[in-house]
Design a protein around this motif. Structure first.
Motif, PDB file in Angstrom:
ATOM      1  N   ALA A   1       2.314   1.536  -3.441  1.00  0.00           N
ATOM      2  CA  ALA A   1       1.278   1.973  -4.386  1.00  0.00           C
ATOM      3  C   ALA A   1       1.052   3.471  -4.242  1.00  0.00           C
ATOM      4  O   ALA A   1       0.883   4.193  -5.231  1.00  0.00           O
ATOM      5  CB  ALA A   1      -0.021   1.214  -4.121  1.00  0.00           C
ATOM      6  N   PHE A   2       1.080   3.948  -2.998  1.00  0.00           N
ATOM      7  CA  PHE A   2       0.940   5.385  -2.760  1.00  0.00           C
ATOM      8  C   PHE A   2       2.061   6.149  -3.468  1.00  0.00           C
ATOM      9  O   PHE A   2       1.828   7.165  -4.128  1.00  0.00           O
ATOM     10  CB  PHE A   2       0.961   5.675  -1.255  1.00  0.00           C
ATOM     11  N   GLY A   3       3.281   5.637  -3.358  1.00  0.00           N
ATOM     12  CA  GLY A   3       4.418   6.301  -3.994  1.00  0.00           C
ATOM     13  C   GLY A   3       4.339   6.295  -5.518  1.00  0.00           C
ATOM     14  O   GLY A   3       4.777   7.240  -6.169  1.00  0.00           O
ATOM     15  N   LEU A   4       3.775   5.230  -6.084  1.00  0.00           N
ATOM     16  CA  LEU A   4       3.760   5.074  -7.541  1.00  0.00           C
ATOM     17  C   LEU A   4       2.528   5.690  -8.196  1.00  0.00           C
ATOM     18  O   LEU A   4       2.504   5.854  -9.422  1.00  0.00           O
ATOM     19  CB  LEU A   4       3.823   3.589  -7.906  1.00  0.00           C
ATOM     20  N   ALA A   5       1.503   6.010  -7.387  1.00  0.00           N
ATOM     21  CA  ALA A   5       0.250   6.517  -7.954  1.00  0.00           C
ATOM     22  C   ALA A   5       0.508   7.752  -8.803  1.00  0.00           C
ATOM     23  O   ALA A   5       1.180   8.698  -8.370  1.00  0.00           O
ATOM     24  CB  ALA A   5      -0.744   6.838  -6.837  1.00  0.00           C
ATOM     25  N   ASN A   6       0.001   7.709 -10.034  1.00  0.00           N
ATOM     26  CA  ASN A   6       0.086   8.839 -10.962  1.00  0.00           C
ATOM     27  C   ASN A   6       1.518   9.198 -11.365  1.00  0.00           C
ATOM     28  O   ASN A   6       1.771  10.295 -11.861  1.00  0.00           O
ATOM     29  CB  ASN A   6      -0.607  10.071 -10.364  1.00  0.00           C
ATOM     30  N   GLN A   7       2.488   8.293 -11.173  1.00  0.00           N
ATOM     31  CA  GLN A   7       3.872   8.604 -11.532  1.00  0.00           C
ATOM     32  C   GLN A   7       4.241   8.060 -12.904  1.00  0.00           C
ATOM     33  O   GLN A   7       5.354   8.269 -13.384  1.00  0.00           O
ATOM     34  CB  GLN A   7       4.839   8.048 -10.476  1.00  0.00           C
ATOM     35  N   GLY A   8       3.328   7.310 -13.522  1.00  0.00           N
ATOM     36  CA  GLY A   8       3.557   6.887 -14.894  1.00  0.00           C
ATOM     37  C   GLY A   8       4.304   5.565 -15.032  1.00  0.00           C
ATOM     38  O   GLY A   8       4.770   4.974 -14.053  1.00  0.00           O
TER      39      GLY A   8
ATOM     40  N   ALA B   1       6.918   3.032 -12.614  1.00  0.00           N
ATOM     41  CA  ALA B   1       6.462   1.681 -12.261  1.00  0.00           C
ATOM     42  C   ALA B   1       7.508   0.649 -12.661  1.00  0.00           C
ATOM     43  O   ALA B   1       7.840  -0.255 -11.883  1.00  0.00           O
ATOM     44  CB  ALA B   1       5.127   1.388 -12.945  1.00  0.00           C
TER      45      ALA B   1
ATOM     46  N   ALA C   1       0.843  -1.203   0.000  1.00  0.00           N
ATOM     47  CA  ALA C   1       0.000   0.000   0.000  1.00  0.00           C
ATOM     48  C   ALA C   1       0.877   1.252   0.000  1.00  0.00           C
ATOM     49  O   ALA C   1       0.606   2.230  -0.706  1.00  0.00           O
ATOM     50  CB  ALA C   1      -0.932  -0.008   1.219  1.00  0.00           C
TER      51      ALA C   1
ATOM     52  N   PHE D   1      10.523   0.788 -10.459  1.00  0.00           N
ATOM     53  CA  PHE D   1      10.218   0.194  -9.152  1.00  0.00           C
ATOM     54  C   PHE D   1      10.379  -1.328  -9.197  1.00  0.00           C
ATOM     55  O   PHE D   1      11.013  -1.924  -8.330  1.00  0.00           O
ATOM     56  CB  PHE D   1       8.788   0.573  -8.742  1.00  0.00           C
TER      57      PHE D   1
END
Lengths: 124, 143
Positions: A46-53, A57, A43, A60
């Motif tokens: 996912a917070f860190g990757l949200a909307n980062q393209g 991803a 979680a 990561f």
């Protein structure tokens, strides 16, 4: 009536369950403990990757520690899922071998998709 | 059961009985634990699809895979599904914690069991709301 069946059965099976039979119960607990930490990590990630393209991803997943933790999370998640869904099958369709087999195939398939994705991303 | 049980499975109690309970919080959270567990399976499928989309895009097998994934996952309906999955996941997480506490033999007094059920349910909801509040507040999710 049910009681007499239970007595017959426990008299016959007592020696067996004395030695084993807690395996699945323990596996449910240990997978729960592991997933408590792994899903909180997921979680957070996912917070860190949200909307980062896409690039973020991919980067990561390419970090070996992340790839390993993702793989571990999926192995344990699908094992836990298999046991959990099987508990439902056994409760509501106690005699269905087909549903238990479908459950196994489903869990293996989701695991294969996840591990395949990690492998392809990691190798690329 | 109308006929005598003849297989090992027949000795299992059928639970949770959705029809026979008078409402109380531990019965509600027990049923909810099962429901949120089943719902979370969808989450596992979604994350597996995300990983496959990254893999197929990165390997060149299907360069549009990630865009295709985002066309669902980042759509308003996709966000609604993610919200539902985080709610189910967090309630199952705190519910699992409650079960682990009970498995250690703690909290069986009726008042303690009720309190644990409430705290785990409200804790799961609070974690979900906090997660999305921060996502919106940091501009990571925009409607």
């Amino acid at each position: 009536m049910v009681d007499s069946y239970l007595k017959q059965r426990s008299a016959k099976d007592w020696k067996k369950s004395e030695k084993h039979g807690a395996g699945e119960w323990l596996a449910e607990r240990w997978t729960s403990v592991a997933l408590f930490f792994l899903t909180l990590w997921a979680a957070w990630s996912a917070f860190g990757l949200a909307n980062q393209g896409y690039e973020a991803a991919l980067a990561f997943v390419k970090v070996p520690l992340n790839a390993g933790l993702l793989a571990a999370t999926f192995v344990i998640t699908m094992w836990h899922t298999y046991m959990g869904l099987n508990a439902n099958v056994l409760d509501y369709f106690p005699n269905s071998r087909v549903l238990r087999l479908l459950n196994l195939l489903f869990c293996v398939a989701v695991l294969a998709v996840a591990l395949g994705g990690i492998y392809l991303a990691f190798k690329a | 059961m109308s006929k005598p049980p003849s297989t090992e499975a027949a000795y299992r109690p059928l639970s949770p009985h959705l029809q026979v309970w008078k409402f109380h919080i531990t019965m509600f959270t027990s049923i909810l634990h099962r429901a949120t567990g089943i719902a979370s399976v969808v989450g596992a499928v979604m994350v597996a699809a995300w990983l496959l989309a990254i893999g197929l895009t990165a390997s060149g097998h299907c360069p549009e895979a990630y865009t295709l994934f985002l066309s669902f996952a980042a759509s308003p309906f996709g966000l609604f599904v993610w919200f539902g999955l985080t709610l189910a996941g967090f309630i199952h997480l705190t519910g699992g914690l409650r079960h682990l506490i009970w498995d250690m033999g703690l909290g069986f007094k009726i008042s303690s069991a009720n309190a644990l059920a409430w705290w785990s349910l409200l804790g799961g909801i609070a974690l979900t709301l906090a997660f999305w509040a921060v996502l919106f507040a940091t501009g990571k999710v925009v409607l």
